[in-house]
Design a protein around this motif. Structure first.
Motif, short mmCIF file in Angstrom:
data_model
loop_
_atom_site.label_atom_id
_atom_site.label_comp_id
_atom_site.label_asym_id
_atom_site.label_seq_id
_atom_site.Cartn_x
_atom_site.Cartn_y
_atom_site.Cartn_z
N ALA A 254 0.82 -1.21 0.00
CA ALA A 254 0.00 0.00 0.00
C ALA A 254 0.85 1.26 0.00
O ALA A 254 0.36 2.35 -0.21
CB ALA A 254 -0.94 0.00 1.20
N VAL A 301 -12.76 11.02 3.16
CA VAL A 301 -11.48 10.32 3.17
C VAL A 301 -10.74 10.66 4.47
O VAL A 301 -10.12 11.72 4.57
CB VAL A 301 -10.62 10.72 1.95
CG1 VAL A 301 -9.34 9.88 1.92
CG2 VAL A 301 -11.39 10.56 0.67
N HIS A 334 -7.84 4.33 2.91
CA HIS A 334 -6.55 3.86 2.38
C HIS A 334 -5.97 2.84 3.36
O HIS A 334 -6.08 3.02 4.57
CB HIS A 334 -5.60 5.06 2.24
CG HIS A 334 -4.38 4.76 1.43
ND1 HIS A 334 -3.31 4.09 1.95
CD2 HIS A 334 -4.08 5.01 0.13
CE1 HIS A 334 -2.39 3.96 0.99
NE2 HIS A 334 -2.83 4.51 -0.12
N ALA A 337 -3.82 4.46 6.02
CA ALA A 337 -4.28 5.66 6.72
C ALA A 337 -4.21 5.40 8.22
O ALA A 337 -4.65 4.36 8.69
CB ALA A 337 -5.71 6.00 6.30
N GLU A 360 -12.91 0.28 0.26
CA GLU A 360 -11.47 0.19 0.08
C GLU A 360 -11.03 1.02 -1.12
O GLU A 360 -11.81 1.30 -2.02
CB GLU A 360 -11.05 -1.28 -0.09
CG GLU A 360 -11.23 -2.04 1.21
CD GLU A 360 -10.77 -3.49 1.10
OE1 GLU A 360 -9.86 -3.76 0.30
OE2 GLU A 360 -11.33 -4.34 1.80
N MET A 361 -9.77 1.39 -1.11
CA MET A 361 -9.20 2.26 -2.13
C MET A 361 -9.48 1.80 -3.56
O MET A 361 -9.96 2.57 -4.39
CB MET A 361 -7.69 2.36 -1.90
CG MET A 361 -6.92 3.08 -2.95
SD MET A 361 -5.22 3.33 -2.46
CE MET A 361 -4.64 1.65 -2.41
N ASN A 365 -11.69 4.24 -6.30
CA ASN A 365 -10.99 5.00 -7.33
C ASN A 365 -11.69 5.01 -8.70
O ASN A 365 -11.80 6.07 -9.31
CB ASN A 365 -9.54 4.53 -7.45
CG ASN A 365 -8.65 5.28 -6.47
OD1 ASN A 365 -9.02 6.35 -5.99
ND2 ASN A 365 -7.49 4.74 -6.18
N VAL A 382 -1.82 10.01 1.63
CA VAL A 382 -2.62 8.99 0.94
C VAL A 382 -3.54 9.59 -0.12
O VAL A 382 -4.21 8.85 -0.84
CB VAL A 382 -3.45 8.15 1.94
CG1 VAL A 382 -2.53 7.40 2.88
CG2 VAL A 382 -4.44 9.00 2.71
N VAL A 383 -3.59 10.93 -0.22
CA VAL A 383 -4.38 11.56 -1.28
C VAL A 383 -3.49 12.49 -2.12
O VAL A 383 -3.98 13.35 -2.83
CB VAL A 383 -5.57 12.38 -0.71
CG1 VAL A 383 -6.60 11.46 -0.09
CG2 VAL A 383 -5.10 13.41 0.31
N ILE A 400 -2.72 5.82 -4.35
CA ILE A 400 -3.43 6.81 -3.52
C ILE A 400 -4.92 6.80 -3.84
O ILE A 400 -5.34 6.22 -4.84
CB ILE A 400 -2.91 8.25 -3.77
CG1 ILE A 400 -3.06 8.62 -5.25
CG2 ILE A 400 -1.48 8.40 -3.30
CD1 ILE A 400 -3.08 10.10 -5.49
N ILE A 401 -5.70 7.43 -3.00
CA ILE A 401 -7.11 7.64 -3.31
C ILE A 401 -7.18 8.90 -4.16
O ILE A 401 -6.75 9.97 -3.74
CB ILE A 401 -7.93 7.79 -2.00
CG1 ILE A 401 -7.82 6.49 -1.20
CG2 ILE A 401 -9.37 8.14 -2.31
CD1 ILE A 401 -8.53 6.53 0.14
#
Lengths: 453, 99
Positions: A254, A301, A334, A337, A360-361, A365, A382-383, A400-401
């Protein structure tokens, strides 16, 4: 109690552990799984207590009662936001227990070289787990700085430590007469090694460290099982060791980093990211309200900042208001996160967010482009679109998200300081980004107040 | 031979562990970790033997100390996992007493 009965009960315990872990694969059955696993543990403990090896119950009983009391109090008192620290402490106590079991095994009958090696392993892994977990705890609770702590020559010191450990171990195996002075050196060095292993790792990498220490605590129990010839310790310990390794691997993936990169990157110089410049567009709570009021699909998020601000309850409250307003609300999480695997999920579950709304990511997406508003609550790396676009960024390649693909992005942020990894985040300067400055909890509360007025 | 047998058990358990955990959803990572952590408190069995088998004062004391720490790990670990898991609720499940 014959050895056959003892063994059979251990087999039943092992089956219960396996089923317990299997039931952990769905939130609907997980409570039962945990229950089964604890029944397995209870059976293993009770049958061991009745075995004919046990002659003296006095110290044993006192220690067990005391331990149970401490465990119960700790488990009931801990706040959900303090969970990473609690897990680290429990890990550490498992580690020290394995170390002590290995140490105590030295006082039994004459040990073979093989047994001696496994005793040393349980002391080594147990010691590293113990002190490593304590350092992780100190970093998580900010008792010491949570950043990476490095000094010149750290690598050399670590290699010397390992060599010294190896030398002591070989000396003990070759000449068992040296066991008693040397075992204390091994204990000391193991504990030192655990400290040295965790101090160079920064706070944002804690999910990896916690999972890895979790794995170690299992391996330590496993080594102790070899040391005292006990099958249930080996089975249960290796199940945990494998579980921890899988989690570690998921966390590394991740972050698009190898395990060795996470463990040793504190030593390496970080590359300079391309400096992002631009103008941030701040927004007030009432403007944010107007946009949210008109939105039909919203994704929240959360990141570590939500845990720090303890904002999970207001997040849920806003989510419910938006749903009542007719919008479709989900929470995108994420994998890394927060400070431990699944940290955000636990906090949101505590705030009564149903788990089927936690996405989940990889699932969120593809639909991000149809999202009206993405609300980033205390998340940064994570963004960060730099992970996708800027090859010079230290987090380049990390999945990433993609909140920047949403029609509008709100970023809740205390101020304009950069996030944990010190990476500039082009998201903040995005065309569709609006910054809602201030404490996340307060900002959300004022938006909620707008909704209610 | 004994060592080989134990190593055999170890190998199979590790593979079993990998198979079991690979399917756990991200939502449950924290409870999984603390639940697994509680299982690693199985060391308590070794500690009980060390503390109770009358192998001399050192073994008894070290064992008793190990029993203490391992019990904290086991009892605390299972309870905290249960506390977390009971918070995970599906949408519209009223009061959530069913899980």
């Amino acid at each position: 109690m014959s050895i056959e009965v003892l063994g059979s009960v251990y087999i039943i315990s092992a089956i219960l552990f396996v089923f317990g872990l299997k039931l952990m694969s769905s939130p609907a059955t997980a409570v039962r799984g945990n229950m089964l696993s604890s029944v397995g543990m209870l059976m293993a403990v009770l049958i061991t207590l009745t075995s004919k090896e046990i002659l003296d119950y006095r110290y044993l009983a006192g220690a067990a009662v005391l331990g149970a009391v401490v465990g119960v109090i700790a488990a009931q008192r801990v706040a959900m936001t303090g969970m990473p620290e609690m897990v680290a402490l429990f890990n550490g106590s498992g580690g020290i227990a394995s170390l002590l079991v290995g140490w105590a095994a030295l006082y039994g009958q004459e040990s073979s070289s093989f047994t001696l090696v496994t005793i040393l392993l349980s002391i080594l892994i147990g010691g590293v787990t113990f002190s490593g977990s304590l350092v992780a705890w100190a970093k998580l609770s900010e008792t010491i700085g949570s950043g990476a702590m490095t000094f010149s020559g750290q690598r050399v010191v670590n290699i010397l430590l390992l060599l010294a450990l190896l030398a002591c171990s070989i000396a003990m195996v070759v000449d068992p007469g040296l066991t008693f002075p040397l075992v204390f050196v091994v204990i000391g060095l193991s504990i030192l090694l655990g400290v040295m292993a965790v101090i160079p790792i920064g706070g944002a990498d804690m999910p990896v460290v916690i999972s890895l220490l979790n794995s170690y605590s299992g391996l330590a129990a496993c080594a102790a099982g070899f040391a005292i010839n006990n099958t249930i310790l080996i089975v249960a310990g290796s199940l945990v060791g494998a579980a921890g390794l899988i989690l570690t691997n998921i966390m590394c993936k991740a972050m698009n980093r190898s395990l060795s990169n996470v463990l040793f990157s504190g030593f390496a110089a970080t590359t300079k990211a391309t400096k992002v410049e631009g103008e941030v567009k701040p927004i007030t709570a009432d403007d944010a309200y107007l946009i949210l009021e008109a939105a039909s699909s919203i994704v929240m998020v959360p990141g570590y900042g939500m845990a720090v601000a303890q904002a999970q309850h207001v997040v849920r409250e806003l989510g419910e208001l938006l749903e009542a307003n007719g919008a479709d609300v989900s929470y995108a999480i994420h994998p890394v996160a927060g400070r431990m695997p699944g940290h955000m999920n636990v906090l949101l579950a505590e705030a009564n967010v149903p788990y089927d709304q936690l996405i989940e990511m990889d699932e969120i997406n593809p639909r991000m482009e149809s999202v009206d508003v993405a609300i980033v609550i205390g998340a940064n790396d994570v963004v960060n679109p730099a992970a996708r676009e800027d090859e010079n960024s230290p987090i380049y390649g990390m999945p990433i998200i993609n909140v920047d693909y949403a029609r509008t992005v709100f970023v809740l942020k205390r101020s304009m300081a950069s996030g944990f990894s010190g990476v500039d985040n082009p998201l903040f300067f995005g065309e569709n980004t609006r910054m809602l400055f201030g404490d996340a909890k307060q900002s959300l509360s004022s938006v909620i107040a707008e909704f209610k007025s | 031979m004994e060592a080989v047998l134990l190593a055999f058990i170890l190998t199979l358990s590790v593979f079993l562990g990998f198979e079991l955990i690979a399917k756990v959803p991200a939502t449950l990572h924290t409870p999984l970790m603390s639940g697994a952590n509680a299982i690693s408190g199985i060391t308590v069995v070794g500690a009980i033997i060390a503390a109770g088998a009358d192998l001399g004062p050192w073994s008894t004391w070290l064992g008793a100390l190990a029993v203490f720490f391992a019990t904290v790990n086991v009892v605390g670990g299972y309870m905290v996992t249960d506390r977390m898991l009971s918070m995970f609720k599906k949408k519209d499940s009223t009061s959530g007493g069913d899980s």
